[in-house]
Design an enzyme around this catalytic site. Structure first.
Site, PDB file in Angstrom:
ATOM      1  N   PHE A 127     -25.240   1.384   9.703  1.00 35.92           N
ATOM      2  CA  PHE A 127     -26.087   0.324   9.245  1.00 35.92           C
ATOM      3  C   PHE A 127     -26.108  -0.929  10.231  1.00 35.92           C
ATOM      4  CE2 PHE A 127     -26.227  -3.375   6.294  1.00 35.92           C
ATOM      5  CZ  PHE A 127     -27.162  -2.849   5.181  1.00 35.92           C
ATOM      6  N   ASP A 204     -15.761   1.669   7.506  1.00 33.64           N
ATOM      7  CA  ASP A 204     -16.621   0.984   6.505  1.00 33.64           C
ATOM      8  C   ASP A 204     -17.199   1.815   5.195  1.00 33.64           C
ATOM      9  OD1 ASP A 204     -18.907  -0.101   4.915  1.00 33.64           O
ATOM     10  OD2 ASP A 204     -19.802  -0.887   6.849  1.00 33.64           O
ATOM     11  N   TYR A 229     -20.803  -4.557  -4.729  1.00 27.88           N
ATOM     12  CA  TYR A 229     -22.107  -4.642  -5.589  1.00 27.88           C
ATOM     13  C   TYR A 229     -22.917  -3.397  -5.710  1.00 27.88           C
ATOM     14  CZ  TYR A 229     -23.978  -5.606  -0.870  1.00 27.88           C
ATOM     15  OH  TYR A 229     -24.167  -5.415   0.723  1.00 27.88           O
ATOM     16  N   LYS A 230     -22.435  -2.341  -4.868  1.00 29.15           N
ATOM     17  CA  LYS A 230     -22.765  -0.819  -4.998  1.00 29.15           C
ATOM     18  C   LYS A 230     -22.207  -0.554  -6.073  1.00 29.15           C
ATOM     19  CE  LYS A 230     -24.440  -1.424  -0.316  1.00 29.15           C
ATOM     20  NZ  LYS A 230     -24.160  -1.248   1.138  1.00 29.15           N
ATOM     21  N   ARG A 378     -34.403   7.190  -0.901  1.00 29.91           N
ATOM     22  CA  ARG A 378     -32.812   7.644  -1.206  1.00 29.91           C
ATOM     23  C   ARG A 378     -32.887   7.329  -2.572  1.00 29.91           C
ATOM     24  NH1 ARG A 378     -28.585   3.287   1.537  1.00 29.91           N
ATOM     25  NH2 ARG A 378     -29.380   2.047  -0.242  1.00 29.91           N
TER      26      ARG A 378
END
Ligand code: PLP
Length: 409
Positions: A127, A204, A229-230, A378
């Protein structure tokens, strides 16, 4: 595998986690939400908890609330998150700031544990924020980055890692689950390999926290960061977590040496001394509404159980792959995620030349996926909120879109 709409409804009826959908605020827009891995839906209890905090704790108790318990929230909620889904004992996790800021601190702290070594290993497929921070921390410390260039679907292999590890390696940073393909690395094997080279590992966990059971303590992980928040559903920009293994506490130092990370915050002494506990990873005043949101949302994961969540994630992604094979692959798409569920996180990615056009049409049909440049769609499946019927509907609408697009071609 064939899967009709009725089959999907039957799976929902048999789903032990089905009732958790009612814990969330669900409207009829969108028709299907396949982005719970990027921004989870709002749990009702989280909205209630934040409102109550604002009205009562802030509204009436005002500054007295710091003494009523706010001061300890970063580590208390960190401990609850660690127990619910990190496989980590208390005293090693705090909630603070963003993943990016925590990663900056963790990278510096980890490099400081291996003074004299001058290389950081990271993946050029990771990322962006991870790559950018590795570059800036390496520049600030006069270190060199050794980039891995893994195949996005295969992920980093032991041989690739072996090629770059040496007595110069200080730190290896890797994402447990790849944000594009969803490939899941073998945390035990990689951690052992990094330790074999005398380096420390930072994991991560952005795409694994809340959807995959983790065993940070048992595997001897050094440091870890991740967002809330995922799959943890704590809301847009909710504060992230950082984990430092107990054996490193007291030895870690990080560069944002604000008063909340000092030994005696309220002594307000003349110079900084890092707190010997996990509080050393804090910096300034905690964002309380965000931390209580994490607390409320994490309690749902704790209640549902991370093992049950993982089981449903595997079942959902298996169905998603089967439907993609049946309906999208004949129209020029490929499945750009591992086919073995043991090597896959909670999302499935499909790849195709017309992905941009298809993703736009999905949005117009109120099916919300994530588009990733240049040609990936995705499909995020969040076990506490995604139903089998919702997944079926999303793929059925996508099938109609790709059939239209391929007839046009
Ligand atoms: C989502 C994500 C981030 C997000 O970082 P923020 O600081 O919250 O913007 C970082 N790394 C990975 C791998 C991610 O998936």
């Amino acid at each position: 595998m064939t899967l009709t709409y009725d089959d999907a409804v039957a799976l929902d009826l048999a789903d032990p986690l089905a009732a958790y959908r009612d814990e969330f605020l669900l409207g009829d827009d969108p028709v299907a939400y396949l982005d719970g891995n990027s921004l989870g839906r709002p749990p009702r209890r989280t909205l209630d908890r934040v409102e109550s905090l604002l009205r009562h704790e802030w509204g009436q108790r005002l500054i007295r609330s710091w003494e009523d318990g706010w001061l300890e929230l970063p580590e208390q909620v960190g401990d609850r998150l660690a127990a619910a889904c990190l496989g980590a004992a208390a005293g090693q996790t705090v909630i603070a700031e963003s993943t990016s800021v925590n990663l900056f601190k963790a990278l510096h702290a980890a490099c400081g544990l291996r003074e004299g070594r001058d290389e950081i290993v990271a993946s050029d497929a990771d990322f962006p924020t991870d790559r950018y921070l590795v570059e800036s921390v390496a520049a600030a410390r006069g270190m060199t980055v050794r980039w891995l260039s893994p195949d996005v679907v295969e992920g980093v292999t032991p041989a690739e890692l072996d090629d770059v590890l040496s007595e110069r390696t200080a730190v290896v940073l890797l994402s447990h689950v790849d944000y594009r393909s969803g490939v899941l690395l073998d945390m035990a094997a990689v951690t052992e390999q990094v330790h074999g080279a005398g380096a420390v590992v930072i994991w991560d966990l952005c795409h694994s926290a809340g959807v995959i059971p983790l065993e940070l303590d048992a595997l001897g992980v050094d440091l870890a960061v991740g967002c809330t928040y995922k799959y943890l559903n704590a809301g847009p920009g909710a504060p992230a977590f950082v984990y430092v293994a107990e054996r490193h506490l007291g030895a870690v130092s990080q560069p944002i040496t604000g008063w909340w990370s000092s030994t005696d915050r309220f002594a307000m002494g003349p110079s900084y001394e890092a707190d010997p506990s996990i509080r050393a990873m804090l910096s300034g005043t905690a964002y309380v509404p965000g931390i209580v949101a994490v607390d409320a949302s994490v309690s749902l994961v704790a209640e549902a159980g991370i093992e049950a969540i993982r089981e449903k994630a595997v079942a959902l992604t298996e169905h998603c792959v089967a439907l993609a094979d049946a309906w999208l692959v004949p129209h020029g798409f490929t499945v750009a995620s591992p086919r073995d569920p043991a090597r896959r996180g909670g999302h499935v990615t499909v790849q195709g030349l017309r992905a941009r056009e298809v993703a736009d049409a999905m949005y117009a049909a109120k099916v919300i996926p994530d588009f990733r440049n240049p040609d990936m769609i995705r499909l995020g499946l969040s076990p506490l909120t995604t139903s089998y019927a919702e997944l079926w509907t999303a793929l059925d609408l996508t099938r109609q879109i790709v059939e239209g697009v391929s007839t046009k071609a």
